[in-house]
Design a protein around this motif. Structure first.
Motif, PDB file in Angstrom:
ATOM      1  N   LYS A  49      30.614  28.761  33.429  1.00 24.93           N
ATOM      2  CA  LYS A  49      31.471  29.716  32.683  1.00 24.93           C
ATOM      3  C   LYS A  49      32.606  28.984  31.972  1.00 24.93           C
ATOM      4  O   LYS A  49      33.218  27.889  32.445  1.00 24.93           O
ATOM      5  N   ALA A  50      32.914  29.569  30.993  1.00 22.48           N
ATOM      6  CA  ALA A  50      34.001  29.021  29.962  1.00 22.48           C
ATOM      7  C   ALA A  50      35.210  28.710  30.995  1.00 22.48           C
ATOM      8  O   ALA A  50      35.670  30.045  31.478  1.00 22.48           O
ATOM      9  N   GLY A  51      35.988  27.770  30.765  1.00 20.15           N
ATOM     10  CA  GLY A  51      37.251  27.291  31.760  1.00 20.15           C
ATOM     11  C   GLY A  51      36.968  27.062  32.925  1.00 20.15           C
ATOM     12  O   GLY A  51      37.948  26.592  33.678  1.00 20.15           O
ATOM     13  N   THR A  52      35.727  27.118  33.410  1.00 21.40           N
ATOM     14  CA  THR A  52      35.301  26.713  34.802  1.00 21.40           C
ATOM     15  C   THR A  52      36.273  27.438  35.871  1.00 21.40           C
ATOM     16  O   THR A  52      37.003  26.898  36.477  1.00 21.40           O
ATOM     17  N   PRO A  53      36.067  28.908  35.825  1.00 22.87           N
ATOM     18  CA  PRO A  53      37.023  29.569  36.795  1.00 22.87           C
ATOM     19  C   PRO A  53      36.620  29.081  38.210  1.00 22.87           C
ATOM     20  O   PRO A  53      35.276  28.668  38.476  1.00 22.87           O
ATOM     21  N   LEU A  54      37.437  29.270  39.231  1.00 23.45           N
ATOM     22  CA  LEU A  54      37.110  29.061  40.528  1.00 23.45           C
ATOM     23  C   LEU A  54      36.646  30.373  41.414  1.00 23.45           C
ATOM     24  O   LEU A  54      37.313  31.465  41.204  1.00 23.45           O
ATOM     25  N   ARG A  55      35.631  30.147  42.355  1.00 25.16           N
ATOM     26  CA  ARG A  55      35.344  31.151  43.023  1.00 25.16           C
ATOM     27  C   ARG A  55      35.645  31.093  44.429  1.00 25.16           C
ATOM     28  O   ARG A  55      35.468  29.963  45.121  1.00 25.16           O
ATOM     29  N   PRO A  56      36.754  31.821  44.872  1.00 21.72           N
ATOM     30  CA  PRO A  56      37.130  31.686  46.299  1.00 21.72           C
ATOM     31  C   PRO A  56      36.107  31.991  47.288  1.00 21.72           C
ATOM     32  O   PRO A  56      35.577  32.871  47.411  1.00 21.72           O
ATOM     33  N   ILE A  57      35.876  30.812  48.394  1.00 19.56           N
ATOM     34  CA  ILE A  57      35.034  31.064  49.416  1.00 19.56           C
ATOM     35  C   ILE A  57      35.792  31.230  50.841  1.00 19.56           C
ATOM     36  O   ILE A  57      36.645  30.326  51.250  1.00 19.56           O
ATOM     37  N   GLN A 153      49.921  28.139  55.108  1.00 16.58           N
ATOM     38  CA  GLN A 153      50.422  29.408  55.082  1.00 16.58           C
ATOM     39  C   GLN A 153      49.206  30.365  55.461  1.00 16.58           C
ATOM     40  O   GLN A 153      48.120  29.867  55.426  1.00 16.58           O
ATOM     41  N   TYR A 154      49.482  31.360  56.129  1.00 19.58           N
ATOM     42  CA  TYR A 154      48.637  32.279  56.553  1.00 19.58           C
ATOM     43  C   TYR A 154      48.375  33.468  55.649  1.00 19.58           C
ATOM     44  O   TYR A 154      49.098  33.924  55.218  1.00 19.58           O
ATOM     45  N   TYR A 155      47.126  33.804  55.557  1.00 16.69           N
ATOM     46  CA  TYR A 155      46.887  35.016  54.629  1.00 16.69           C
ATOM     47  C   TYR A 155      46.072  36.108  55.036  1.00 16.69           C
ATOM     48  O   TYR A 155      45.220  35.933  56.129  1.00 16.69           O
ATOM     49  N   HIS A 156      46.280  37.321  54.807  1.00 13.51           N
ATOM     50  CA  HIS A 156      45.450  38.581  55.137  1.00 13.51           C
ATOM     51  C   HIS A 156      44.680  39.184  53.958  1.00 13.51           C
ATOM     52  O   HIS A 156      45.611  39.349  53.078  1.00 13.51           O
ATOM     53  N   GLN A 157      43.430  39.130  53.846  1.00 16.15           N
ATOM     54  CA  GLN A 157      42.844  39.707  52.739  1.00 16.15           C
ATOM     55  C   GLN A 157      42.823  41.285  52.845  1.00 16.15           C
ATOM     56  O   GLN A 157      42.512  41.988  53.605  1.00 16.15           O
ATOM     57  N   ILE A 158      43.704  41.757  52.011  1.00 18.29           N
ATOM     58  CA  ILE A 158      43.853  43.431  51.953  1.00 18.29           C
ATOM     59  C   ILE A 158      43.272  43.990  50.910  1.00 18.29           C
ATOM     60  O   ILE A 158      43.189  45.325  50.857  1.00 18.29           O
ATOM     61  N   ARG A 159      42.268  43.393  50.027  1.00 23.17           N
ATOM     62  CA  ARG A 159      41.547  44.208  48.897  1.00 23.17           C
ATOM     63  C   ARG A 159      40.130  43.179  48.836  1.00 23.17           C
ATOM     64  O   ARG A 159      40.300  42.047  48.907  1.00 23.17           O
ATOM     65  N   GLY A 160      39.167  43.925  48.722  1.00 17.47           N
ATOM     66  CA  GLY A 160      37.737  43.333  48.582  1.00 17.47           C
ATOM     67  C   GLY A 160      37.200  42.942  49.936  1.00 17.47           C
ATOM     68  O   GLY A 160      37.541  43.246  51.043  1.00 17.47           O
ATOM     69  N   VAL A 161      36.213  42.054  49.764  1.00 17.22           N
ATOM     70  CA  VAL A 161      35.360  41.478  50.953  1.00 17.22           C
ATOM     71  C   VAL A 161      35.501  40.091  50.796  1.00 17.22           C
ATOM     72  O   VAL A 161      35.580  39.667  49.876  1.00 17.22           O
ATOM     73  N   ALA A 162      35.351  39.390  52.069  1.00 18.15           N
ATOM     74  CA  ALA A 162      35.416  38.006  51.926  1.00 18.15           C
ATOM     75  C   ALA A 162      34.191  37.232  51.608  1.00 18.15           C
ATOM     76  O   ALA A 162      33.235  37.389  52.442  1.00 18.15           O
ATOM     77  N   MET A 163      34.269  36.458  50.491  1.00 18.08           N
ATOM     78  CA  MET A 163      32.791  35.352  50.224  1.00 18.08           C
ATOM     79  C   MET A 163      32.563  34.504  51.285  1.00 18.08           C
ATOM     80  O   MET A 163      33.652  33.756  51.222  1.00 18.08           O
ATOM     81  N   GLY A 164      31.863  34.739  51.909  1.00 17.59           N
ATOM     82  CA  GLY A 164      31.609  33.778  53.041  1.00 17.59           C
ATOM     83  C   GLY A 164      31.381  34.308  54.441  1.00 17.59           C
ATOM     84  O   GLY A 164      30.831  34.015  55.064  1.00 17.59           O
ATOM     85  N   SER A 165      31.683  35.599  54.439  1.00 14.32           N
ATOM     86  CA  SER A 165      31.258  36.438  55.565  1.00 14.32           C
ATOM     87  C   SER A 165      29.839  36.959  55.679  1.00 14.32           C
ATOM     88  O   SER A 165      29.480  37.466  54.164  1.00 14.32           O
ATOM     89  N   PRO A 166      29.084  36.861  56.681  1.00  9.90           N
ATOM     90  CA  PRO A 166      27.693  37.464  56.478  1.00  9.90           C
ATOM     91  C   PRO A 166      27.513  39.020  56.164  1.00  9.90           C
ATOM     92  O   PRO A 166      26.396  39.045  55.397  1.00  9.90           O
ATOM     93  N   LEU A 167      28.417  39.588  56.584  1.00 11.83           N
ATOM     94  CA  LEU A 167      28.318  41.146  56.053  1.00 11.83           C
ATOM     95  C   LEU A 167      28.617  41.627  54.622  1.00 11.83           C
ATOM     96  O   LEU A 167      28.266  42.713  54.227  1.00 11.83           O
ATOM     97  N   THR A 168      29.341  40.451  53.839  1.00 13.51           N
ATOM     98  CA  THR A 168      29.942  40.922  52.594  1.00 13.51           C
ATOM     99  C   THR A 168      28.711  41.214  51.478  1.00 13.51           C
ATOM    100  O   THR A 168      28.957  42.314  50.682  1.00 13.51           O
ATOM    101  N   LEU A 169      27.687  40.443  51.465  1.00 10.32           N
ATOM    102  CA  LEU A 169      26.602  40.758  50.416  1.00 10.32           C
ATOM    103  C   LEU A 169      26.161  42.280  50.755  1.00 10.32           C
ATOM    104  O   LEU A 169      25.613  43.117  49.925  1.00 10.32           O
ATOM    105  N   THR A 170      26.051  42.803  52.100  1.00 10.99           N
ATOM    106  CA  THR A 170      25.124  44.118  52.324  1.00 10.99           C
ATOM    107  C   THR A 170      26.454  45.159  51.918  1.00 10.99           C
ATOM    108  O   THR A 170      25.862  46.195  51.428  1.00 10.99           O
ATOM    109  N   ILE A 171      27.553  44.824  52.102  1.00 15.99           N
ATOM    110  CA  ILE A 171      28.672  45.723  51.882  1.00 15.99           C
ATOM    111  C   ILE A 171      28.672  45.962  50.151  1.00 15.99           C
ATOM    112  O   ILE A 171      28.852  46.810  49.548  1.00 15.99           O
TER     113      ILE A 171
END
Length: 313
Positions: A49-57, A153-171
């Protein structure tokens, strides 16, 4: 990380140390406390993709929710696959089979091909609606407890689903299944084809170009979290398949993204021999299935021959 407002920074407050994940939840997850670690965030570049965006895993092999996530995925994915069988594909070959059957009586010189990409699907799925989509209360626990550390730093995902979690694709698939229901009816009722592979959608239909663009604009207003980017015309790329309507005749061949490099598992690697044998077999089988003309097959065969030689085959 600020683009989609997906993550909430917790600063130096370790969610494990502050017992934001309770002992009862630990017991349900069957994870020993001394084995639990927070996930780590890393980025996979989208070189095509143009600009080589990053996919967070979200890398969390020892994350507290990993076992329950795997368990739910094992339960839910077969159910989803059965429900969404008619509109879901896993390879270009499945698309070709549908296209050839459909084109026999429906393909005209003005037939449109449309490939649609869902922007940032995983991180844009609302967590509450994601839970409702699969109607399983345990999934709320998995969605609401995605924590990770990044640069001390610690982060809590408050939106979306985590790319890397086994259940993410099904959700994500379940969420898109409910999102697309009316779209599928709009396309299939007049005799068109609608198929989807995760965040890639392919449509072929006998509509005027302006009307299809208008419908796509309307679809983009169905859900504020889902943004569709469409490529409409008489040719289109979907997964690894190139499809073209040449004056009412269907034409297909193998498609490679501009960032493609001819690197495969080297033959002199220590991997089992059957794995290395399967690579040229699968590549040539795909060429036979995809290429609708002998010339394209010969061109593809030569490209594969050079690529295999490059990798010591």
């Amino acid at each position: 990380m600020n683009k989609t407002e997906t993550y909430e920074c917790l600063g130096g407050n370790d969610p494990l140390a502050t017992k934001w994940i309770t002992q009862k939840q630990y017991e349900r997850l069957c994870v020993k406390p001394d084995e639990v670690t927070l996930a780590h965030l890393y980025y996979s570049p989208k070189a095509h993709k143009a600009g080589t965006p990053l996919r967070p895993i979200f890398s969390g092999l020892k994350h507290p929710t990993i076992k329950i996530s795997k368990y739910l995925d094992e339960l839910l994915r077969p159910l989803f696959d059965k429900i969404a069988l008619k509109t879901t594909v896993t390879s270009g070959f499945e698309v070709i089979k549908q296209l050839h059957e459909w084109s026999t009586h429906n393909l005209h010189k003005d037939t449109l091909l449309c490939a649609i990409y869902v922007v940032d699907l995983y991180t844009m799925i609302p967590q509450t609606e994601g839970v409702l989509a699969i109607k399983k209360i345990l999934s709320r626990f998995v969605l609401k407890n995605n924590y990770f550390s990044y640069e001390d730093q610690y982060y809590h995902q408050i939106r979306g689903v985590a790319m890397g979690s086994p259940l993410t694709l099904t959700i994500a698939n379940c969420y898109m299944f409910f999102f697309q229901r009316n779209i599928v009816k709009q396309i299939t009722n007049p005799g068109g084809i609608y198929v989807r592979y995760i965040d890639d959608i392919f449509i072929i239909i006998n509509w005027p170009t302006q009307h299809l663009h208008k419908q796509i604009d309307l679809w983009n207003n169905i859900d504020s979290n889902i943004k569709l980017i469409a490529q409409v015309g008489h040719s289109s790329n979907f997964l690894d398949l190139y499809v073209e309507n040449m004056n009412g005749h269907l034409f297909t061949k193998v498609y490679r993204k501009p960032s493609y490099e001819p690197y495969y598992l080297p033959f002199n690697s220590i991997h089992p021999l059957h794995m290395k044998k399967n690579i040229p077999f699968a590549m040539f089988l795909r060429a036979i299935r995809y290429c609708s003309t002998f010339k394209d097959f010969l061109d593809e065969r030569e490209d594969l021959r050079m690529a295999l030689l490059l990798n010591k085959y």
